[in-house]
Design a protein around this motif. Structure first.
Motif, PDB file in Angstrom:
ATOM      1  N   GLU A  45       0.830  -1.207   0.000  1.00 44.21           N
ATOM      2  CA  GLU A  45       0.000   0.000   0.000  1.00 44.21           C
ATOM      3  C   GLU A  45       0.865   1.259   0.000  1.00 44.21           C
ATOM      4  OE1 GLU A  45      -3.355   2.348   2.632  1.00 44.21           O
ATOM      5  OE2 GLU A  45      -2.953   0.247   3.084  1.00 44.21           O
ATOM      6  N   THR A  46       1.945   1.234   0.767  1.00 48.97           N
ATOM      7  CA  THR A  46       2.845   2.386   0.815  1.00 48.97           C
ATOM      8  C   THR A  46       3.452   2.644  -0.558  1.00 48.97           C
ATOM      9  OG1 THR A  46       3.347   1.984   3.142  1.00 48.97           O
ATOM     10  CG2 THR A  46       4.925   3.325   1.913  1.00 48.97           C
ATOM     11  N   ARG A  49       0.763   4.047  -2.874  1.00 48.13           N
ATOM     12  CA  ARG A  49       0.460   5.460  -2.597  1.00 48.13           C
ATOM     13  C   ARG A  49       1.571   6.390  -3.097  1.00 48.13           C
ATOM     14  NH1 ARG A  49      -3.936   6.390   0.445  1.00 48.13           N
ATOM     15  NH2 ARG A  49      -4.848   4.649   1.555  1.00 48.13           N
ATOM     16  N   ALA A  53       0.952   9.131  -6.005  1.00 48.13           N
ATOM     17  CA  ALA A  53       1.222  10.551  -5.780  1.00 48.13           C
ATOM     18  C   ALA A  53       2.083  11.137  -6.890  1.00 48.13           C
ATOM     19  CB  ALA A  53       1.910  10.744  -4.429  1.00 48.13           C
TER      20      ALA A  53
END
Length: 75
Positions: A45-46, A49, A53
């Motif tokens: 997930e990191t 993300r 971004a």
């Protein structure tokens, strides 16, 4: 290797012991597996993300639509 003490409700502890037994493993190994899974999901997930971004929103939505289309055909 570290030692970790956690507090759980008795019923949850008993259910986790039963789960470990059903899998033919120890409670310690079960927690190791569960924590590895949680960390893997967190890392994924990191990374997602961070890429989101820095990525192209329109292209990302296009890819998600394509995946959704493929999934709905298999559904």
């Amino acid at each position: 290797m570290s030692t970790l003490t956690i507090r759980l409700p008795n019923d949850q502890h008993e259910r986790l012991k039963a789960l470990a037994a059903a899998r033919g493993t120890s409670l310690n190994k079960l927690f190791e597996e569960l924590s590895t899974k949680a960390l893997t999901e967190f890392d994924a997930e990191t990374r997602f993300r961070l890429r989101a971004a820095n990525g192209d929103r329109a292209r990302g939505l296009e890819i998600l639509e394509k995946l959704d289309s493929i999934h709905s055909k298999r559904g």
